[in-house]
Each structure stands twice: as structure tokens, then as C-alpha cells.
Motif scaffolding. Structure first.
Motif, PDB file in Angstrom:
ATOM      1  N   PRO A  71       0.893  -1.155   0.060  1.00  0.00           N
ATOM      2  CA  PRO A  71       0.098  -0.053   0.116  1.00  0.00           C
ATOM      3  C   PRO A  71       0.922   1.135  -0.064  1.00  0.00           C
ATOM      4  O   PRO A  71       0.200   2.228  -0.463  1.00  0.00           O
ATOM      5  N   ARG A  72       2.177   1.178   0.490  1.00  0.00           N
ATOM      6  CA  ARG A  72       3.007   2.293   0.643  1.00  0.00           C
ATOM      7  C   ARG A  72       4.084   2.305  -0.562  1.00  0.00           C
ATOM      8  O   ARG A  72       5.002   3.213  -0.118  1.00  0.00           O
ATOM      9  N   THR A  73       4.268   1.358  -1.092  1.00  0.00           N
ATOM     10  CA  THR A  73       5.278   1.189  -2.430  1.00  0.00           C
ATOM     11  C   THR A  73       4.737   0.958  -3.492  1.00  0.00           C
ATOM     12  O   THR A  73       4.312  -0.040  -3.993  1.00  0.00           O
ATOM     13  N   LEU A  74       5.184   2.154  -4.462  1.00  0.00           N
ATOM     14  CA  LEU A  74       4.732   1.916  -5.992  1.00  0.00           C
ATOM     15  C   LEU A  74       5.883   2.150  -6.679  1.00  0.00           C
ATOM     16  O   LEU A  74       6.793   2.954  -6.695  1.00  0.00           O
ATOM     17  N   ARG A  75       6.055   1.148  -7.493  1.00  0.00           N
ATOM     18  CA  ARG A  75       7.293   1.369  -8.420  1.00  0.00           C
ATOM     19  C   ARG A  75       6.920   1.078  -9.837  1.00  0.00           C
ATOM     20  O   ARG A  75       6.150   0.308 -10.295  1.00  0.00           O
ATOM     21  N   ALA A  76       7.786   1.856 -10.550  1.00  0.00           N
ATOM     22  CA  ALA A  76       7.559   1.636 -12.190  1.00  0.00           C
ATOM     23  C   ALA A  76       8.884   1.332 -12.987  1.00  0.00           C
ATOM     24  O   ALA A  76       9.629   2.152 -13.278  1.00  0.00           O
ATOM     25  N   PRO A  77       8.947   0.134 -13.341  1.00  0.00           N
ATOM     26  CA  PRO A  77      10.161  -0.273 -13.945  1.00  0.00           C
ATOM     27  C   PRO A  77      10.220   0.408 -15.408  1.00  0.00           C
ATOM     28  O   PRO A  77       9.201   0.558 -16.074  1.00  0.00           O
TER      29      PRO A  77
END
Length: 263
Positions: A71-77
Motif C-alpha cells: 500500500p505504501r510502495t509503488l514502483r514503475a520499472p
């Protein structure tokens, strides 16, 4: 690259607070600014994405797609492969394959954290393509030491991509084009370009045989001084069924009335 750097105090943000187009990722609630890519990074990312997305086993791939690992970690490779979905918004969970291009000015500390978070979230393979120094790709897997592959090597991801990807195809347009062509031909049911050429030769032989039989029918009827109406000539010339043409050829040797050819 190891595990993510510890962040004992969670940041104030959640993944659902970010909107499409926001130039931020989140790491444990802390915002990470993502600047626009320079031309080299952007070009290499597009090249690598084309190579990966064209693989016959890939049903979905994306550039800069957001994955809510927690819920608090958003990553965009830079490039990601995952199962297809119709859901809108950030994708839940991690991609099976994530690719990052690291050029001049890349924040190495955050890159280590990002790779660690992706692997902890379920990513099976994380590739880091280095745009500085010798051409190379670092391969990260959960619980495994980092492996480095250079120019001339192949990258394999069993269960994700059907075909190995040459390291050079992630950097070089010509190598990428060859790999994309192989992949697209396989998607169309061909083993490779040689199979297409072989089919073309076979089709050319079939067409030559078809035309030869059609011309033989008309020549035989003419030799027997039987007048063939224009409509019949057109029907013979347009026929693509070799068995039917052979039947008409045999009939042309026996009939005395051209109108009986198609009986």
C-alpha cells in the motif's frame, strides 16, 4: 544489490494517492522523484521494450507501468512483463520481469532499493542495463548472487520469455530488429525467416504447377480443335484447386463438346 535500505519511519504517502502522470514513485511511503528520461535512456528503453513485448510468450508488457508492491510502495520499472489484466489503476503486486536502464546521473542508492523492493514483492528477474562503461546487463534474482552478462551473451528467463534475448538487442537497434523479427515470425506460426522462405518457394512451385495444368487444358482442347468459350477459359484460369484442374485435364482428352468439360 541486496535488500532495500532500511526505512524505520514510514513516509506519509500511499500508492492510491498518486495519480496517473505523477512523476513520483513511492518507497515505504517516501516519494521518489522520477525526472524525464534523457534521449539515450528513452531510446534504449523503447528498443528493449519492443524486443521483450514481441516474445511469443508475452501477453502483456509495458513501459513505466506502476506496480503497487505494498500500500505504501509503488514502483514503475522502465520495462515490465506481467500477466494481462483489464483492471484500471496501478497494478497490484510485482511484474515477473523488470528492466531498468541506468545511465549517467542515475541514483544508485535508490536503484538498489528499487531492485530489492521488486524482488521482495515477487519479481523473478530484474535486469539492470548499464548505459555507461562496457555494454552489460546485471541480472538480479531473489536469493541469488548478481550475475553480469556482456556483449555476445544471451539472457534467459525460463517461464517468462520463450526465447533468449541477446544482450546487444537491449542496446543496439539492428540487433533488436533481428530479435523482434524472429519473435514476430514465431507469433505467426513460423520457426524463423527460413521457414517463410521455404513456404514461399513451395507456394511458387504450386502456382507454377497450377498455371501449367490450366494452360495444358486449353492447349489440349485447342489441339483437338474444340472451341472454348471465354467464360470457360476464365474459369479454368481462376481455379486454384489442383485436383479439380487434373480432373478437367483428363476430361479435356475425352470430351467432344467443350460444354461438357465441367460436368
Amino acid at each position: 544489490m541486496g535488500s532495500p535500505d532500511p526505512k524505520p519511519t514510514p513516509g506519509p504517502f500511499r500508492a492510491d494517492q498518486l495519480q496517473d502522470g505523477d512523476r513520483y514513485e513511492l518507497s515505504n511511503g517516501h516519494p521518489i522523484y522520477c525526472p524525464p528520461a534523457d534521449p539515450e535512456d528513452a531510446s534504449r528503453t523503447l528498443t528493449g521494450a519492443a524486443v521483450i513485448a514481441s516474445d511469443p510468450e508475452v501477453a502483456w508488457a509495458g513501459i513505466d507501468a506502476g506496480f503497487a508492491l505494498t500500500p505504501r510502495t509503488l514502483r514503475a520499472p522502465d520495462v515490465a512483463v506481467a500477466a494481462p489484466t483489464d483492471a484500471r489503476g496501478w497494478r497490484e503486486g510485482a511484474p515477473s520481469l523488470a528492466v531498468e536502464y541506468a545511465g549517467v546521473g542515475r541514483d544508485e542508492a535508490d536503484l538498489r532499493v528499487k531492485i530489492g523492493e521488486l524482488l521482495a514483492g515477487g519479481t523473478s528477474y530484474a535486469w539492470v542495463a548499464r548505459l555507461t562503461g562496457p555494454r552489460r546487463v546485471e541480472v538480479h534474482r531473489p536469493g541469488q548472487p548478481v550475475q553480469v552478462y556482456g556483449s555476445g551473451d544471451d539472457l534467459s528467463t525460463p517461464g517468462i520469455l520463450r526465447n533468449p534475448i541477446p544482450v546487444d538487442a537491449l542496446f543496439d537497434r539492428a540487433a533488436a530488429d533481428r530479435t523482434v523479427m524472429r519473435n514476430l515470425l514465431q507469433r505467426a506460426g513460423y520457426d524463423g525467416l527460413d521457414a517463410v522462405r521455404a513456404e514461399g518457394r513451395s507456394e511458387a512451385r504450386r502456382e507454377g504447377l497450377r498455371k501449367g495444368i490450366a494452360e495444358s487444358i486449353l492447349a489440349l482442347l485447342a489441339d483437338r480443335q474444340l472451341e472454348v468459350p471465354a467464360a470457360a477459359r476464365e474459369r479454368i484460369a481462376a481455379c486454384r484447386d489442383l485436383a479439380q484442374l487434373k480432373t478437367w485435364l483428363l476430361a479435356a482428352a475425352r470430351i467432344t463438346d467443350p460444354a461438357r468439360l465441367f460436368d
